[in-house]
Scaffold this motif. Structure first.
Motif, short mmCIF file in Angstrom:
data_model
loop_
_atom_site.label_atom_id
_atom_site.label_comp_id
_atom_site.label_asym_id
_atom_site.label_seq_id
_atom_site.Cartn_x
_atom_site.Cartn_y
_atom_site.Cartn_z
N LEU A 1 -3.74 -15.18 7.04
CA LEU A 1 -2.95 -15.87 6.28
C LEU A 1 -2.29 -15.35 5.25
O LEU A 1 -3.03 -14.59 4.13
N PHE A 2 -0.96 -15.58 5.04
CA PHE A 2 -0.27 -14.83 3.87
C PHE A 2 0.14 -15.89 2.87
O PHE A 2 0.73 -16.76 2.99
N ALA A 3 -0.63 -15.46 1.68
CA ALA A 3 -0.50 -16.33 0.77
C ALA A 3 0.35 -15.79 -0.61
O ALA A 3 -0.07 -14.79 -1.08
N LEU A 4 1.59 -16.41 -0.57
CA LEU A 4 2.69 -15.91 -1.43
C LEU A 4 2.58 -16.62 -2.90
O LEU A 4 2.78 -17.78 -3.08
N ASP A 5 2.01 -16.16 -4.18
CA ASP A 5 1.82 -17.06 -5.29
C ASP A 5 3.29 -16.72 -6.25
O ASP A 5 3.31 -15.59 -6.65
N GLU A 6 3.81 -17.73 -6.22
CA GLU A 6 5.13 -17.87 -7.11
C GLU A 6 4.86 -18.64 -8.41
O GLU A 6 5.78 -19.28 -8.53
N ALA A 7 3.86 -18.20 -9.20
CA ALA A 7 3.78 -19.15 -10.36
C ALA A 7 4.74 -18.78 -11.06
O ALA A 7 5.36 -19.74 -12.07
N TYR A 8 5.52 -17.81 -11.29
CA TYR A 8 6.64 -17.49 -12.26
C TYR A 8 7.89 -17.42 -11.47
O TYR A 8 9.17 -16.76 -12.17
N PHE A 9 8.35 -18.02 -10.44
CA PHE A 9 9.31 -18.17 -9.45
C PHE A 9 10.60 -18.29 -10.41
O PHE A 9 11.64 -17.88 -10.39
N GLU A 10 10.43 -19.49 -11.25
CA GLU A 10 11.66 -19.95 -12.19
C GLU A 10 12.18 -18.84 -13.09
O GLU A 10 13.32 -19.18 -13.50
N PHE A 11 11.39 -17.96 -13.36
CA PHE A 11 12.04 -17.06 -14.39
C PHE A 11 12.49 -15.77 -13.79
O PHE A 11 13.36 -15.02 -14.49
N ALA A 12 12.52 -15.85 -12.46
CA ALA A 12 13.15 -14.60 -11.78
C ALA A 12 14.74 -14.53 -11.89
O ALA A 12 15.26 -15.89 -12.04
N ASP A 13 15.31 -13.78 -12.20
CA ASP A 13 16.80 -13.40 -11.97
C ASP A 13 17.29 -14.12 -10.88
O ASP A 13 17.06 -14.20 -9.71
N PRO A 14 18.53 -14.93 -10.97
CA PRO A 14 19.31 -15.29 -9.98
C PRO A 14 19.38 -14.40 -8.65
O PRO A 14 19.68 -13.16 -9.02
N GLY A 15 19.32 -15.03 -7.58
CA GLY A 15 19.48 -13.81 -6.43
C GLY A 15 17.97 -13.53 -5.92
O GLY A 15 18.05 -12.89 -4.79
#
Ligand SMILES: Cc1ncc(COP(=O)(O)O)c(C=O)c1O
Length: 373
Positions: free
Chosen positions: A196-210
Motif C-alpha cells: 500500500l502506497f500512502a502519500l501524505d500531502e498535508a502541505y499540498f496547498e503550499f506547493a508552487d503551482p504546477g
C-alpha cells in the motif's frame, strides 16, 4: 501523605507500544512564556497557519445551526460529499479522521501485522514511524540525500522490495521539497502488488503551482494507494482536528474506516471543515502569502550562511552546523519557538515555520544576532 511507588510493574504491557519513541510535539506558548520571561511569543514550530482561519469558519461555529449537544455524524457524510465534489472523487473512497494523524494510525491498523515491513524516509514526520512500530512492523528509513532531497534510487529499491506499506510525505515534513511529477511516477512504478502506497500531502496547498496532485496522479496508477490531506495547515484548523484519506478502492476505504473510532471527527470540526471548503479563496490567498514569505525568509537565512533545504511547505529546514538545540534555546530566550530536530544524525537541523512577516523578521534578526556571537 507518603505514596508507595512500585518500581517495576508485573502487568504485561504491549511491548510494541511500551517501546515506542516519544512524539516530539513541540513547546506550547505558556511554557515558552515561563522559560523566556516574555509575553510576545512567536510560535514557529508547529506548522500552523499564521493567518488563522477563514472568517466563514468562525461564523459557522457561531451560527445556530451548529448543535454541539448532538453527536456528530460518525460517517461525516456532508463533509465527505463536499470533499468528493471538490476533488472529483467518489465520497465512498474518502475516510475523514480526527486529524490526518488518526488516518495514519488507522491505515497502520488496517494493513499491518507484527513483523511486516514499512518504508519511510528519515528525517520524517514522527507518526510515519511511530504508528507502524505500534503495530509491530519493522520500519526501513531511507535517508535524505546530501543535497537535502529525496533519494529516489534508494526509495525505488526499498519500495520494489515489497514492504506492506510505504509512508512518504510530499511536500516532505520536515525537509520541505515535494516530489515532482516524474519523481512521483518513479516511486509509483516501483510499487509491487501487496504494497500500500500512502502519500501524505498535508502541505499540498503550499506547493508552487504546477506541483503534481497526488490524488489525480495516483487515481490512474492502478496501485493500491491512499492520499492523506488535512485541514490543519493551509485551512488553519489545527486545533479542531480534521483530516482525510482518499483511498484507491472501496474495500480499502471500508477497512480504514473500521480501524478508526466511531465518533472520531467532532461536530465543531465537521462544521468548520465544511465552512472552510466553501471559502477556498481565503485559503488560496493565505497559501500565496505563505509562499511569498517562505521565499523571502529562506533567502534571508541563506544570506546568514545557513544551508536551507528547498521548500514547498509552510516551513524551512536548515543546517545550523552545530547542535540545533542550543540555537533553539537562544531563540527561545528571545521569545521565538522553533523545532530543533532530534532524529539521530539530524540533530544539527532546525525547522522553522513561516509566520507573519513581523514574526519572520524577528526570527531573521534573532538568528543574525546569534550567529554573530
Ligand atoms: C506530514 C504530516 N502528516 C500528517 C500530519 C498530521 O496533521 P493533522 O493530524 O493535524 O491533520 C502532520 C502534522 O504536522 C504532518 O506534518
Amino acid at each position: 501523605m507518603e505514596q508507595s511507588v512500585k518500581p517495576v510493574s508485573s502487568l504485561p504491557l504491549n511491548p510494541h507500544i511500551a517501546a515506542l519513541p516519544p512524539y516530539n510535539a513541540g513547546m506550547n506558548i505558556a511554557m515558552a512564556r515561563t522559560l523566556s520571561g516574555r509575553h510576545d511569543i512567536a510560535r514557529l514550530a508547529s506548522n500552523e497557519n499564521p493567518d488563522g482561519c477563514s472568517p466563514a469558519v468562525m461564523a459557522a461555529l457561531a451560527s445556530s445551526s451548529f448543535e454541539p449537544w448532538r453527536y456528530a455524524d460518525p460517517a461525516c457524510a456532508a463533509l465527505r460529499a463536499a470533499l468528493g465534489e471538490k476533488l472529483a472523487v467518489d465520497p465512498d473512497l474518502i475516510v475523514a479522521g480526527n486529524g490526518s494523524e488518526e488516518m495514519i494510525a488507522a491505515i497502520s491498523r488496517a494493513v499491518l501485522v507484527p513483523g511486516v515491513s514499512v518504508v519511510t524516509t528519515v528525517p520524517s514526520f514522527g507518526l510515519h514511524e511511530i504508528e507502524p512500530l505500534a503495530a509491530g512492523a519493522n520500519v526501513v528509513k531511507i535517508p535524505m540525500t546530501a543535497e537535502m532531497g529525496f533519494d529516489l534510487a534508494a526509495l525505488e529499491e526499498a519500495i520494489a522490495a515489497g514492504p506492506r506499506l510505504v509512508f512518504i510525505s510530499s511536500p516532505w515534513n520536515p525537509v520541505g521539497p515535494g516530489l515532482d511529477g516524474p519523481s512521483l511516477q518513479r516511486l509509483i512504478d516501483a510499487v509491487r502488488p501487496g504494497t500500500l502506497f500512502a502519500l501524505d500531502e498535508a502541505y499540498f496547498e503550499f506547493a508552487d503551482p504546477g506541483a503534481p496532485d497526488g490524488i489525480q496522479v495516483l487515481r490512474g496508477s492502478g496501485i493500491d494507494h491512499v492520499v492523506l490531506r488535512t485541514f490543519s495547515k493551509a485551512y488553519g484548523l489545527a486545533g479542531l482536528r480534521v483530516g482525510y484519506a482518499v483511498c484507491s478502492g472501496l474495500e480499502l476505504a471500508r477497512v480504514i474506516a473500521a480501524a478508526k473510532t466511531p465518533f472520531n471527527v467532532n461536530a465543531a470540526a465537521q462544521t468548520a471543515a465544511i465552512a472552510a471548503l466553501a471559502d477556498e479563496s481565503w485559503m488560496e490567498a493565505s497559501a500565496a502569502r505563505v509562499r511569498a514569505e517562505r521565499l523571502r525568509t529562506g533567502a534571508a537565512l541563506a544570506g546568514l550562511g545557513f544551508r536551507v533545504a528547498q521548500s514547498q511547505t509552510n516551513f524551512l529546514f536548515f543546517d545550523c552546523k552545530g547542535d540545533s538545540s542550543s540555537l533553539a534555546a537562544g531563540l527561545l530566550k528571545q521569545g521565538i519557538i522553533v523545532k530543533a530536530w532530534r532524529e539521530t544524525g539530524y540533530e544539527h537541523y532546525l525547522r522553522v515555520t513561516i509566520g507573519l512577516p513581523a514574526d519572520n523578521d524577528r526570527l531573521i534578526a534573532a538568528l543574525q544576532e546569534l550567529v554573530a556571537r
